[in-house]
Design an enzyme around this catalytic site. Sequence first.
Site, PDB file in Angstrom:
ATOM      1  CE  LYS A   1      -4.078  -2.124   2.100  1.00 51.86           C
ATOM      2  NZ  LYS A   1      -5.228  -1.882   3.016  1.00 51.86           N
TER       3      LYS A   1
ATOM      4  CE1 TYR B   1      -9.350  -3.071  -0.303  1.00 53.35           C
ATOM      5  CE2 TYR B   1      -8.497  -1.122  -1.397  1.00 53.35           C
ATOM      6  CZ  TYR B   1      -8.299  -2.243  -0.606  1.00 53.35           C
ATOM      7  OH  TYR B   1      -7.039  -2.523  -0.114  1.00 53.35           O
TER       8      TYR B   1
ATOM      9  CG  ASN C   1      -3.823  -2.316   6.421  1.00 55.13           C
ATOM     10  OD1 ASN C   1      -3.670  -1.883   5.278  1.00 55.13           O
ATOM     11  ND2 ASN C   1      -4.747  -3.196   6.716  1.00 55.13           N
TER      12      ASN C   1
ATOM     13  CG  HIS D   1      -5.497  -6.210  -0.275  1.00 48.22           C
ATOM     14  ND1 HIS D   1      -6.687  -6.285   0.416  1.00 48.22           N
ATOM     15  CD2 HIS D   1      -5.611  -7.042  -1.342  1.00 48.22           C
ATOM     16  CE1 HIS D   1      -7.489  -7.131  -0.239  1.00 48.22           C
ATOM     17  NE2 HIS D   1      -6.855  -7.597  -1.303  1.00 48.22           N
TER      18      HIS D   1
ATOM     19  CD  GLU E   1      -8.716  -9.261  -3.832  1.00 45.30           C
ATOM     20  OE1 GLU E   1      -7.567  -9.628  -3.472  1.00 45.30           O
ATOM     21  OE2 GLU E   1      -9.602  -8.951  -3.013  1.00 45.30           O
TER      22      GLU E   1
HETATM   23  P1  CMP Z   1      -7.603  -4.510   3.207  1.00 46.80           P
HETATM   24  O1  CMP Z   1      -7.196  -5.898   3.492  1.00 46.80           O
HETATM   25  O2  CMP Z   1      -6.911  -3.821   2.096  1.00 46.80           O
HETATM   26  O3  CMP Z   1      -9.186  -4.486   2.914  1.00 46.80           O
HETATM   27  C1  CMP Z   1      -9.984  -3.344   3.156  1.00 46.80           C
HETATM   28  C2  CMP Z   1      -9.255  -2.279   3.922  1.00 46.80           C
HETATM   29  O4  CMP Z   1     -10.077  -1.323   4.553  1.00 46.80           O
HETATM   30  C3  CMP Z   1      -8.480  -2.908   5.050  1.00 46.80           C
HETATM   31  O5  CMP Z   1      -7.383  -3.647   4.529  1.00 46.80           O
HETATM   32  C4  CMP Z   1      -8.141  -1.684   5.900  1.00 46.80           C
HETATM   33  O6  CMP Z   1      -6.936  -1.067   5.500  1.00 46.80           O
HETATM   34  C5  CMP Z   1      -9.291  -0.715   5.583  1.00 46.80           C
HETATM   35  N1  CMP Z   1     -10.139  -0.452   6.743  1.00 46.80           N
HETATM   36  C6  CMP Z   1     -10.342   0.749   7.308  1.00 46.80           C
HETATM   37  N2  CMP Z   1     -11.183   0.664   8.342  1.00 46.80           N
HETATM   38  C7  CMP Z   1     -11.541  -0.643   8.443  1.00 46.80           C
HETATM   39  C8  CMP Z   1     -12.383  -1.388   9.329  1.00 46.80           C
HETATM   40  N3  CMP Z   1     -13.052  -0.794  10.331  1.00 46.80           N
HETATM   41  N4  CMP Z   1     -12.487  -2.725   9.128  1.00 46.80           N
HETATM   42  C9  CMP Z   1     -11.844  -3.336   8.117  1.00 46.80           C
HETATM   43  N5  CMP Z   1     -11.026  -2.691   7.258  1.00 46.80           N
HETATM   44  C10 CMP Z   1     -10.867  -1.351   7.419  1.00 46.80           C
END
Ligand code: CMP
Length: 140
Positions: free
Chosen positions: A10, A50, A113, A116, A127
């Site tokens: 990311k 997403y 974070n 992904h 994906e």
């Molecule tokens: P990712 O695995 O990329 O999938 C969706 C993303 O939404 C997740 O990682 C997080 O970075 C982001 N996100 C932000 N807030 C939330 C939340 N409350 N729960 C889950 N994903 C979140």
Amino acid sequence: AIERTFSIVKPDAVARNLVGAIYSRFETAGLKIVASKMLLLSSEQAEGFYGEHKERPFFPHLVKFMMSGPVMVQVLEGENAIAKNREIMGATNPADAAAGTIRHDFAQSIDANSAHGSDAPASAAREIAFFFNENEIFSR
Ligand code: CMP
């Protein structure tokens, strides 16, 4: 079984020069990088990728963050690749991620974070096809 999974480094991690460190985690775990590219997501790509989260309150912020800088997208291949990648990434929220995982060691927040990874075979297939043609994937 040998599987393929889809992964994103990311914007937060690309910006902090962590591409190599994260790729090294994949390779050390036995996951082969069989496709890879850097790109800046368009709003169509971020919203489409997403799409399953469209109704969630965090969706606008997620899309904005994912467009905030370049990402690396890659296909990882190996034994049990989907679960293995999720294991080495750690929990979505870095505050909950186990020591030694990518998100524990590198991530800054639940949005920033660092990585992904696909959560199931059907999402991995969707994906991968979202970002790669089959002739861009080099199975080894
Ligand atoms: P990712 O695995 O990329 O999938 C969706 C993303 O939404 C997740 O990682 C997080 O970075 C982001 N996100 C932000 N807030 C939330 C939340 N409350 N729960 C889950 N994903 C979140």
